[in-house]
Scaffold this active site. Structure first.
Site, PDB file in Angstrom:
ATOM      1  N   LYS A  48      10.963  17.679  -5.088  1.00  0.00           N
ATOM      2  CA  LYS A  48      11.065  16.263  -4.729  1.00  0.00           C
ATOM      3  C   LYS A  48      12.548  15.946  -4.619  1.00  0.00           C
ATOM      4  O   LYS A  48      13.389  16.616  -5.232  1.00  0.00           O
ATOM      5  CB  LYS A  48      10.426  15.415  -5.836  1.00  0.00           C
ATOM      6  CG  LYS A  48      10.045  14.036  -5.403  1.00  0.00           C
ATOM      7  CD  LYS A  48       8.591  13.940  -4.984  1.00  0.00           C
ATOM      8  CE  LYS A  48       8.253  12.523  -4.551  1.00  0.00           C
ATOM      9  NZ  LYS A  48       6.841  12.326  -4.264  1.00  0.00           N
TER      10      LYS A  48
ATOM     11  N   GLY B 297      -1.646  -2.037  -0.067  1.00  0.00           N
ATOM     12  CA  GLY B 297      -0.744  -1.482   0.948  1.00  0.00           C
ATOM     13  C   GLY B 297      -1.479  -0.482   1.824  1.00  0.00           C
ATOM     14  O   GLY B 297      -2.690  -0.593   2.057  1.00  0.00           O
TER      15      GLY B 297
ATOM     16  N   VAL C 223      -2.535   2.569   1.405  1.00  0.00           N
ATOM     17  CA  VAL C 223      -3.700   3.240   0.818  1.00  0.00           C
ATOM     18  C   VAL C 223      -4.706   2.226   0.275  1.00  0.00           C
ATOM     19  O   VAL C 223      -5.904   2.322   0.541  1.00  0.00           O
ATOM     20  CB  VAL C 223      -3.277   4.205  -0.323  1.00  0.00           C
ATOM     21  CG1 VAL C 223      -4.495   4.905  -0.902  1.00  0.00           C
ATOM     22  CG2 VAL C 223      -2.271   5.226   0.166  1.00  0.00           C
TER      23      VAL C 223
ATOM     24  N   GLY D  47      -2.900  -3.596  -5.493  1.00  0.00           N
ATOM     25  CA  GLY D  47      -2.005  -3.104  -4.423  1.00  0.00           C
ATOM     26  C   GLY D  47      -2.802  -2.850  -3.164  1.00  0.00           C
ATOM     27  O   GLY D  47      -3.621  -1.925  -3.107  1.00  0.00           O
TER      28      GLY D  47
HETATM   29  P1  NAD Z   1       2.588   0.682   0.085  1.00  0.00           P
HETATM   30  O1  NAD Z   1       4.028   0.416  -0.176  1.00  0.00           O
HETATM   31  O2  NAD Z   1       2.068   0.686   1.470  1.00  0.00           O
HETATM   32  O3  NAD Z   1       1.688  -0.370  -0.743  1.00  0.00           O
HETATM   33  C1  NAD Z   1       1.967  -0.758  -2.044  1.00  0.00           C
HETATM   34  C2  NAD Z   1       1.349  -2.141  -2.223  1.00  0.00           C
HETATM   35  O4  NAD Z   1       1.490  -2.505  -3.588  1.00  0.00           O
HETATM   36  C3  NAD Z   1       2.020  -3.223  -1.381  1.00  0.00           C
HETATM   37  O5  NAD Z   1       1.051  -4.033  -0.761  1.00  0.00           O
HETATM   38  C4  NAD Z   1       2.831  -4.018  -2.422  1.00  0.00           C
HETATM   39  O6  NAD Z   1       2.996  -5.382  -2.062  1.00  0.00           O
HETATM   40  C5  NAD Z   1       1.965  -3.849  -3.641  1.00  0.00           C
HETATM   41  N1  NAD Z   1       2.673  -4.020  -4.909  1.00  0.00           N
HETATM   42  C6  NAD Z   1       3.899  -3.571  -5.264  1.00  0.00           C
HETATM   43  N2  NAD Z   1       4.181  -3.926  -6.522  1.00  0.00           N
HETATM   44  C7  NAD Z   1       3.096  -4.583  -6.984  1.00  0.00           C
HETATM   45  C8  NAD Z   1       2.771  -5.174  -8.215  1.00  0.00           C
HETATM   46  N3  NAD Z   1       3.622  -5.169  -9.242  1.00  0.00           N
HETATM   47  N4  NAD Z   1       1.568  -5.779  -8.353  1.00  0.00           N
HETATM   48  C9  NAD Z   1       0.685  -5.811  -7.295  1.00  0.00           C
HETATM   49  N5  NAD Z   1       0.945  -5.254  -6.109  1.00  0.00           N
HETATM   50  C10 NAD Z   1       2.131  -4.655  -5.954  1.00  0.00           C
HETATM   51  O7  NAD Z   1       2.288   2.068  -0.655  1.00  0.00           O
HETATM   52  P2  NAD Z   1       1.083   3.076  -0.392  1.00  0.00           P
HETATM   53  O8  NAD Z   1       1.510   4.088   0.595  1.00  0.00           O
HETATM   54  O9  NAD Z   1      -0.171   2.321  -0.198  1.00  0.00           O
HETATM   55  O10 NAD Z   1       1.024   3.826  -1.800  1.00  0.00           O
HETATM   56  C11 NAD Z   1       0.477   3.197  -2.931  1.00  0.00           C
HETATM   57  C12 NAD Z   1       0.667   4.083  -4.153  1.00  0.00           C
HETATM   58  O11 NAD Z   1       0.001   5.327  -3.913  1.00  0.00           O
HETATM   59  C13 NAD Z   1       2.123   4.430  -4.476  1.00  0.00           C
HETATM   60  O12 NAD Z   1       2.256   4.549  -5.871  1.00  0.00           O
HETATM   61  C14 NAD Z   1       2.302   5.798  -3.825  1.00  0.00           C
HETATM   62  O13 NAD Z   1       3.303   6.564  -4.475  1.00  0.00           O
HETATM   63  C15 NAD Z   1       0.939   6.407  -4.053  1.00  0.00           C
HETATM   64  N6  NAD Z   1       0.591   7.433  -3.087  1.00  0.00           N
HETATM   65  C16 NAD Z   1       0.557   7.135  -1.753  1.00  0.00           C
HETATM   66  C17 NAD Z   1       0.221   8.129  -0.830  1.00  0.00           C
HETATM   67  C18 NAD Z   1       0.139   7.833   0.653  1.00  0.00           C
HETATM   68  O14 NAD Z   1      -0.483   8.619   1.388  1.00  0.00           O
HETATM   69  N7  NAD Z   1       0.709   6.736   1.132  1.00  0.00           N
HETATM   70  C19 NAD Z   1      -0.076   9.436  -1.273  1.00  0.00           C
HETATM   71  C20 NAD Z   1      -0.060   9.708  -2.648  1.00  0.00           C
HETATM   72  C21 NAD Z   1       0.291   8.697  -3.548  1.00  0.00           C
END
Ligand code: NAD
Length: 356
Positions: A78, A180, A182, A178
């Site tokens: 990483k 976002g 995912v 959250g």
């Molecule tokens: P993203 O940035 O698209 O979405 C994150 C969401 O969480 C956003 O809508 C944001 O407003 C919200 N958020 C942030 N802080 C918050 C809080 N304190 N309370 C409530 N909501 C909050 O991220 P993502 O790509 O959807 O990933 C989400 C999580 O999954 C992350 O921890 C990421 O590391 C993990 N993850 C993602 C992937 C992927 O394919 N994108 C793969 C493995 C792990």
């Protein structure tokens, strides 16, 4: 660094500095026993340099376990770029960073993580082939989030089945923290499966949209983990699962996408003792890395990726069954399974070296 708990015998840790562009970065390669260390680049404003090193070490070690547990021929690595993503990712800085990755000669393969975009990875590919998660080209894998959401959804079904004997989600009360990339796709799947959704996000527009689209109930993000829920799906940031949560939250199952959900390692045991079934985060959120790994292998096929993502459910079922048999927390069971795979590969490579 050597004394920090996150260090855990990393094979290689590289600090990168490019005064011309202002780049400061850390690349951590925890293990290449199973293959090149594949893991994302995170761009983040850290408190100080050691905070950045610790984050790189913790995340890189996590990738070793994640890649091993889902059977990828990859090790763990990483990297982190220090600074505000709006300032620290100039083209010159990204090129300097890509040159540093190139010097590692394929021992580390970089993908997208928090604070980075697919466009950033595309730009780095102009300098080094050792990146994955690009938007164009024969093997481009694009957006990983649909695959991550699928893995988490299947993890939820496996956990519900382990607890209730049936994976039917009709009427199950599921909290998604959250919405976002995912979290939103997961909410869509849960809604289609008949679950009753409770959602929270600091982005109010997303919660309002979820209320309209999925008839979801909106809750304050701080309160959601402590709601009466059948399943809690943390899909924002890590550290949501604390001892207090383990001891007092009226939740039966925890299964979500966020990385590093356990605030401290002892929470794994606290959840188990409290009768809460925790689906290890790095297992159920592995869909994204499975997708990126297919690109890194130069042979991207969305259908083959989805088959592999579906196998997450089998592994989750095996983790839950072994946890029950041995009365051991699920996180510990997953760690042991991952370590067994790494140790088996290590023994083979030691034997091969001895033969030479
Ligand atoms: P993203 O940035 O698209 O979405 C994150 C969401 O969480 C956003 O809508 C944001 O407003 C919200 N958020 C942030 N802080 C918050 C809080 N304190 N309370 C409530 N909501 C909050 O991220 P993502 O790509 O959807 O990933 C989400 C999580 O999954 C992350 O921890 C990421 O590391 C993990 N993850 C993602 C992937 C992927 O394919 N994108 C793969 C493995 C792990």
């Amino acid at each position: 660094m050597f004394d920090s708990p996150e260090y855990d015998s990393h094979e290689e840790v590289v600090t990168v500095s490019d005064p011309d562009s202002g780049l400061r970065a850390v690349i951590a390669i925890h293990s290449t026993i199973l293959g090149p260390g594949l893991g994302g680049v995170r761009c983040w404003q850290y408190r100080d340099g050691m905070d950045a090193v610790r984050d790189a070490l913790r995340l890189s070690r996590g990738m070793t376990y994640k890649n091993a547990l889902v059977g990828l021929p990859l090790g763990g690595g990483k990297s982190v770029i220090l600074g505000d993503p709006a300032i620290s990712k100039s083209p010159a800085a990204l090129q300097a960073f890509a040159r540093a990755i190139d010097r590692l000669d394929g021992r580390y393969v970089a993908a997208e993580d928090v604070g980075m975009t697919v466009a950033d990875i595309d730009m780095m590919r102009d300098v080094t082939p050792h990146v994955a998660g690009t938007s164009w080209g024969a093997a481009a894998s694009g957006d990983p989030s649909p695959y991550t959401a699928e893995g988490v959804f299947l993890g939820i079904k496996a956990a519900v089945e382990a607890q209730n004997g049936s994976d039917d989600l009709t009427g199950a009360r599921v909290g998604v923290l959250g919405l976002g990339a995912v979290g939103w796709k997961l909410a869509e799947k849960l809604n289609e499966a008949g679950a009753s959704l409770v959602v929270a996000d600091i982005n109010v527009t997303r919660t309002v949209r979820a209320a309209a689209n999925f008839n979801a109930k909106i809750i304050d993000p701080m309160r959601l983990p402590f709601e009466e829920l059948d399943v809690f799906a943390p899909c924002a940031l890590g550290g949501t699962l604390t001892r207090d949560f383990a001891e007092s939250a009226p939740v039966k199952i925890i299964c979500g996408a966020a990385n590093n959900q356990l605030a401290t390692p002892d929470v794994d045991m606290a959840l188990w003792e409290a009768g809460k079934l925790y689906a290890p985060d790095y297992l159920v959120n592995a869909g994204g890395v499975i997708n990126v790994a297919a690109e890194a292998a130069g042979d991207y096929d969305a259908y083959a990726v989805m088959i592999r993502v579906r196998a997450i459910a089998e592994t989750a079922r095996a983790v839950f069954a072994e946890a029950k048999d041995k009365n051991t927390p699920t996180g510990a069971v997953a760690d042991t399974m991952a370590l067994e795979r790494i140790e088996a590969a290590r023994s083979v490579s030691v034997a091969q070296r001895a033969e030479r």
